[in-house]
Each structure stands twice: as structure tokens, then as C-alpha cells.
Motif scaffolding. Structure first.
Motif, short mmCIF file in Angstrom:
data_model
loop_
_atom_site.label_atom_id
_atom_site.label_comp_id
_atom_site.label_asym_id
_atom_site.label_seq_id
_atom_site.Cartn_x
_atom_site.Cartn_y
_atom_site.Cartn_z
N ASN A 1 0.86 -1.19 0.00
CA ASN A 1 0.00 0.00 0.00
C ASN A 1 0.89 1.22 0.00
O ASN A 1 1.72 1.41 0.89
CB ASN A 1 -0.91 0.01 1.23
CG ASN A 1 -1.86 1.19 1.22
OD1 ASN A 1 -2.50 1.49 0.22
ND2 ASN A 1 -1.95 1.90 2.35
N ARG A 2 0.74 2.06 -1.00
CA ARG A 2 1.57 3.27 -1.11
C ARG A 2 0.69 4.41 -1.62
O ARG A 2 -0.42 4.17 -2.11
CB ARG A 2 2.74 3.04 -2.07
CG ARG A 2 2.35 2.52 -3.44
CD ARG A 2 3.54 2.46 -4.41
NE ARG A 2 4.69 1.79 -3.87
CZ ARG A 2 4.91 0.48 -3.92
NH1 ARG A 2 3.98 -0.32 -4.48
NH2 ARG A 2 5.99 -0.04 -3.43
N PRO A 3 1.16 5.66 -1.53
CA PRO A 3 0.36 6.77 -2.06
C PRO A 3 0.05 6.54 -3.54
O PRO A 3 0.93 6.22 -4.34
CB PRO A 3 1.26 7.98 -1.85
CG PRO A 3 2.13 7.61 -0.71
CD PRO A 3 2.38 6.14 -0.86
N LEU A 4 -1.21 6.72 -3.88
CA LEU A 4 -1.65 6.52 -5.26
C LEU A 4 -1.41 7.78 -6.09
O LEU A 4 -1.29 8.89 -5.58
CB LEU A 4 -3.14 6.17 -5.27
CG LEU A 4 -3.53 4.88 -4.55
CD1 LEU A 4 -5.04 4.79 -4.40
CD2 LEU A 4 -2.99 3.66 -5.29
N THR A 5 -1.37 7.59 -7.40
CA THR A 5 -1.36 8.68 -8.36
C THR A 5 -2.48 8.44 -9.36
O THR A 5 -3.13 7.38 -9.35
CB THR A 5 -0.02 8.77 -9.10
OG1 THR A 5 0.11 7.62 -9.97
CG2 THR A 5 1.16 8.79 -8.13
N ALA A 6 -2.68 9.40 -10.23
CA ALA A 6 -3.73 9.25 -11.24
C ALA A 6 -3.48 8.04 -12.13
O ALA A 6 -4.42 7.43 -12.65
CB ALA A 6 -3.82 10.52 -12.08
N ALA A 7 -2.21 7.67 -12.30
CA ALA A 7 -1.89 6.54 -13.18
C ALA A 7 -2.26 5.19 -12.57
O ALA A 7 -2.35 4.18 -13.28
CB ALA A 7 -0.40 6.56 -13.52
N ASP A 8 -2.50 5.17 -11.25
CA ASP A 8 -2.79 3.90 -10.57
C ASP A 8 -4.27 3.53 -10.58
O ASP A 8 -4.63 2.41 -10.21
CB ASP A 8 -2.33 3.97 -9.11
CG ASP A 8 -0.84 4.19 -8.98
OD1 ASP A 8 -0.09 3.53 -9.72
OD2 ASP A 8 -0.43 5.02 -8.15
N VAL A 9 -5.12 4.46 -10.95
CA VAL A 9 -6.56 4.24 -10.82
C VAL A 9 -7.26 4.60 -12.12
O VAL A 9 -6.65 5.05 -13.08
CB VAL A 9 -7.13 5.10 -9.66
CG1 VAL A 9 -6.56 4.67 -8.33
CG2 VAL A 9 -6.87 6.59 -9.91
N GLY A 10 -8.57 4.39 -12.13
CA GLY A 10 -9.34 4.76 -13.31
C GLY A 10 -9.25 3.72 -14.41
O GLY A 10 -8.60 2.68 -14.28
N PRO A 11 -9.90 3.99 -15.54
CA PRO A 11 -9.90 3.03 -16.66
C PRO A 11 -8.57 3.02 -17.39
O PRO A 11 -7.97 4.06 -17.66
CB PRO A 11 -11.03 3.56 -17.56
CG PRO A 11 -11.12 5.01 -17.25
CD PRO A 11 -10.74 5.18 -15.81
N ALA A 12 -8.11 1.82 -17.73
CA ALA A 12 -6.82 1.69 -18.41
C ALA A 12 -6.83 2.32 -19.80
O ALA A 12 -5.80 2.74 -20.30
CB ALA A 12 -6.44 0.21 -18.50
N TRP A 13 -8.00 2.40 -20.42
CA TRP A 13 -8.07 2.90 -21.79
C TRP A 13 -8.03 4.42 -21.88
O TRP A 13 -7.88 4.97 -22.97
CB TRP A 13 -9.35 2.40 -22.47
CG TRP A 13 -10.63 2.81 -21.79
CD1 TRP A 13 -11.30 2.10 -20.85
CD2 TRP A 13 -11.37 4.01 -21.99
NE1 TRP A 13 -12.42 2.78 -20.44
CE2 TRP A 13 -12.48 3.96 -21.13
CE3 TRP A 13 -11.21 5.13 -22.81
CZ2 TRP A 13 -13.43 4.98 -21.06
CZ3 TRP A 13 -12.16 6.14 -22.74
CH2 TRP A 13 -13.25 6.07 -21.87
#
Length: 490
Positions: free
Chosen positions: A359-371
């Protein structure tokens, strides 16, 4: 586009609720009405066992909650996870939450909603980024970055806040957790650079109202605040927030255990009203005045924090926090990194360990739709006449323009009606931008229109004073009325 009311996505059909349903890999971006006071909800959860995951919710700038769970008195067991929530501008009133679980009228419901692994970026709609208004919910492993707001346990009991990262970056009003009502647990969280005080302290335990109605403030009782780390927060802890003639019941019978509080910015703890029967044990607080009378459960010694390669502060070798936790906390099995704690637990959110970090601090690249390409697409532009303005005409939502050293001339003003990021390839050789329009006046280089966003970094704007094409404005906003906010960063 936008709506005039109701919901963009609703988990029901007519009066029938949806159960065991899922909204995933979905984008709702800038779906706003012409007026910010038009109220509708982006996602409304009804029914049971539904999930919202890997979605991208961006730039909601009107009244209404982004994702709301509507309750009807029974367990819902919804899950909201791995989503991006971002760029929510400040609203003029209440009702601009990013997530809300329940209402005051349904706050006695044992909702059991899980909100985990989400990334919240610049969610500034109102003080309550997450408004928890029910019982037995879990808020874990989320990251809040540069948000003017907090996670608020507004109504309800027995909620768990665990493993979250609150990274304020000293943004005005940035906060952590506000606690109201009883039997909550706030543990294994990391708070850094939060700039709020009072209700917006990094951790606020509010005062309560005697015989409180459902829509007011219940007394904070039997809450456990344990194994958290606070670094460089303006006010790490406040007890009795909001105390006045109505909010007259101070926090009572609460446990503050095994936390690290380090700050040089002011008092570490403030009693806005003196709490009753607070148990302190195993805490280390250092860097400024304690702010309250000495307590046997608070050691004012340097925790010897050091900045790690992941930009988080952790106890260094030899820290008095290592193997020094006090008391029996059998449910504290892991630390904020997801690493297992050993038999002699460390004080604070971090356990010294060589185990893998999960578990580490998330960024925008870690979440949301891959496409959906959240990462920037870099576009390099060479100097010349209209090379910059021509490129901006075809800008995509994720383009960033890197301009090379030299002179960039435009023959008409650049209209900023979407997002433009323009930065120098080499800041030591500032590229120059000029308007050389021989006819149209007043000359402007950038004119920001409704909803436009302009970010300039390392460039020079030349007004060409004393020439036949001198500019009157380097940057200005349109004279037309605005229904959406604009952003200028220089």
C-alpha cells in the motif's frame, strides 16, 4: 454537455433498486450545466451489493454529489474502489461533496460500504470530500492530494479510517479526518503538509450537542486514534472543534495511542474545549510546543524521522519510535505500507520492515480506466510564425506543449477555452512569445474564456513596447460572462 437535474447514472429502474450491479471503466469528465447552482448527481447508488470501480470522475463544477449512496435502513455492502476523483472547484454552499454515504435521516443505518484505493486530487468542492453519514463503513488505502477538504465522519458510528494518505502540500484548507459521534477507529494513516485549523485540523474531534437531533452533532465518545503519523501539519490535533453554546459536549472517553506527531509550525495539540477522560499512551510529539498540559502518555522526544525514497517520512534507525508501542492493539496487524507488524510494534504509521510494500500513495496513473490516457502526451514545438497557435488549435485533453528556445510569433490572440500546458524545454533559455498582429487591437497574447485552463512555465511573454505591434494585455480574461471557473497557473 450536462443535465438539468436528477442523475447521470442511477442504480435503479423506476422505483426498483439495482442489486449486484457494477459501473466500471467509465469516464464522466466536465459534464456540467451552464449554471453551477443546477443540482444533479453523477452516480447514485441504490439497492445492495453494487460496485463503482476503475472510473474517472473529473471537473464536476456544479452542485450535487459525485458519487452518493442512498440508504433505506438496511445493509448495502456497496464498494467504491480504484477510481480517480479530481479537479472539483470550491462551491458556494453545502452539497458539493465528492462521496456521500447516507443522509442524516438514515444515519442509524449499518450501511457497511467500503471506499478503498481511490485517488482524490484537488477535490475542493466543500469541507467534506467524503461525508460519512451511516454506520460500519470502511475508508482505507485512499490518497488525498492537494485537497481543500477532509474525510468527515459526519453522522453514524463504528466507522474505520485506515491506511490512508493525506498529502496536503500546504494547500489552504487541506485537512485530514473530522470525527463526530462514537466508536470510530482512525489508525495507520499518514498525514503530511495539511494547512487547516479548527474543524479543518489534520485530526478534529468536534464538540457535540446535548440530545442532538439527527442533523446536528453527536458527542465524540470512545474513538480510538492509534498508530498514525503527522508530519508538518499546521494543527495536527484539535479537541472540541466548534465549541459554543450549542456544541457544549467535549469529546469523552477517547484513546490517543502510539501516534507520531512532528511539526515546527505551531502547537501540536489544541484543546478548543477540554476533553473528558482521554487516555494517552505511547505517543511521541515533537518539534513545537505541545500546546496542552504534559501527559504521561506523550513523550516529547525527537522521533528522528527521515525522508524515504518514496518521499514519506519514516523513523530512522535508532528512533525512539521503533519497538516502543504501548498497550494491546490486536487488530493493528499491518502498517500503512501494508507490511506486517512484528510482536514489538513501532509507534506511528510505519513499521520498520523489509517485507514488500503493498500500500503506497496513489497517483492518477494507478486508478481509473486503463483505456483513458491520464498521463500527459508531450508535444514539442519549434520556434516560428504561428507554430505555437497552430499546435494549440489541435490540442487534446492530455497534451502538454514543450517549446524550444527561440521566438514564437502569433498573428492573432490565442483563445484559451480548454486546457493548455506550455512549458520551456530548457528554462535557462526562455522561449519568447509575441503577438505581431499588424491590424487587430488591442493586442493580447492569451485570452482565457469560459472554463479555460492555462499553465505557463519557464517562458517569456514579450509585450513589444515601443513598436508598431505593442500588446495591451499579455494575459486577460474574456469580457463575456463566465458560467464555469477558469484556471491560470504561471
Amino acid at each position: 454537455g450536462g443535465l438539468t437535474g436528477n442523475h447521470v447514472v442511477r442504480f435503479r429502474s423506476g422505483s426498483g433498486n439495482a442489486n449486484n450491479s457494477r459501473l466500471t471503466n467509465t469516464v464522466i469528465d466536465s459534464y456540467n450545466p451552464s449554471s453551477i447552482t443546477t443540482r444533479y448527481f453523477w452516480v447514485s447508488l441504490y439497492g445492495r451489493n453494487n460496485r463503482v470501480d476503475h472510473c474517472y470522475f473529473n471537473n464536476q463544477n456544479h452542485s450535487g454529489v459525485t458519487v452518493v449512496a442512498w440508504l433505506d435502513g438496511v445493509e448495502t455492502n456497496h464498494r467504491i474502489d480504484n477510481n480517480f476523483f479530481g479537479n472539483r472547484p470550491t462551491g458556494p454552499e453545502n452539497g458539493w461533496e465528492t462521496i456521500r454515504i447516507g443522509t442524516s435521516g438514515e444515519s442509524g443505518t449499518n450501511a457497511k460500504v467500503i471506499v478503498e484505493n481511490n485517488y482524490f486530487y484537488k477535490c475542493d468542492g466543500e469541507i467534506e470530500i467524503i461525508s460519512s453519514k451511516s454506520n460500519d463503513n470502511i475508508y482505507r488505502n485512499n490518497t488525498f492530494e492537494e485537497c481543500n477538504g477532509q474525510l468527515t465522519l459526519r453522522h453514524g458510528k463504528r466507522n474505520l479510517v485506515e491506511g490512508n494518505f493525506f498529502l496536503g502540500r500546504n494547500v489552504s484548507g487541506s485537512s485530514g479526518v473530522r470525527v463526530i459521534d462514537r466508536d470510530h477507529i482512525v489508525r495507520n494513516n499518514y498525514f503530511e503538509g495539511l494547512n487547516g485549523t479548527g474543524f479543518r485540523a489534520a485530526l478534529s474531534l468536534t464538540n457535540g450537542v446535548p440530545n442532538s437531533p439527527l442533523n446536528r452533532y453527536f458527542q465524540v465518545i470512545n474513538t480510538e486514534v492509534s498508530f498514525n503519523t503527522f508530519v508538518d501539519c499546521l494543527l495536527p490535533m484539535e479537541f472540541g472543534s466548534g465549541a459554543d453554546g450549542e456544541l457544549s459536549l467535549p469529546p469523552e472517553d477517547n484513546v490517543i495511542a502510539n501516534n507520531i506527531v512532528y511539526s515546527t509550525r505551531g502547537a501540536l495539540v489544541r484543546y478548543n474545549d477540554t476533553p473528558l477522560n482521554t487516555m494517552y499512551e505511547g505517543n511521541i510529539m515533537f518539534g513545537s510546543s505541545l500546546g496542552i498540559p504534559p501527559e504521561s502518555g506523550i513523550s516529547e522526544v525527537d522521533p528522528l524521522l527521515t525522508l524515504g525514497v518514496d518521499s514519506l517520512f519514516r523513523p530512522a534507525s535508532g528512533s525512539p519510535a521503533i519497538d516502543a508501542a504501548v498497550g494491546s492493539y490486536p487488530l493493528v496487524v499491518n502498517d500503512v505500507d501494508g507490511q506486517m507488524r512484528d510482536a514489538n510494534k513501532d509507534i506511528g504509521a510505519d513499521e520498520a520492515s523489509t517485507l514488500p510494500i503493498t500500500n503506497r500513495p496513489l497517483t492518477a496513473a494507478d486508478v481509473g480506466p486503463a483505456w483513458y490516457p491520464i498521463d500527459a502526451n508531450l508535444v514539442q514545438i519549434a520556434p516560428g510564425l504561428t507554430t505555437l497557435s497552430d499546435s494549440l488549435l489541435n490540442a487534446g485533453p492530455f497534451d502538454e506543449f514543450v517549446i524550444l528556445p527561440g521566438v514564437f510569433e502569433i498573428d492573432q490572440k490565442i483563445i484559451v477555452d480548454k486546457k493548455f500546458v506550455i512549458r520551456a524545454a530548457d528554462p535557462s533559455q526562455r522561449p519568447i512569445i509575441r503577438n505581431v498582429d499588424p491590424v487587430n487591437t488591442p493586442r493580447v497574447i492569451f485570452e482565457i474564456h469560459n472554463g479555460g485552463k492555462l499553465n505557463l512555465d519557464g517562458v517569456e511573454l514579450d509585450g513589444m513596447a515601443g513598436t508598431a505591434t505593442n500588446a495591451k494585455y499579455l494575459i486577460r480574461t474574456s469580457e463575456n460572462p463566465f458560467s464555469n471557473s477558469y484556471v491560470l497557473e504561471v
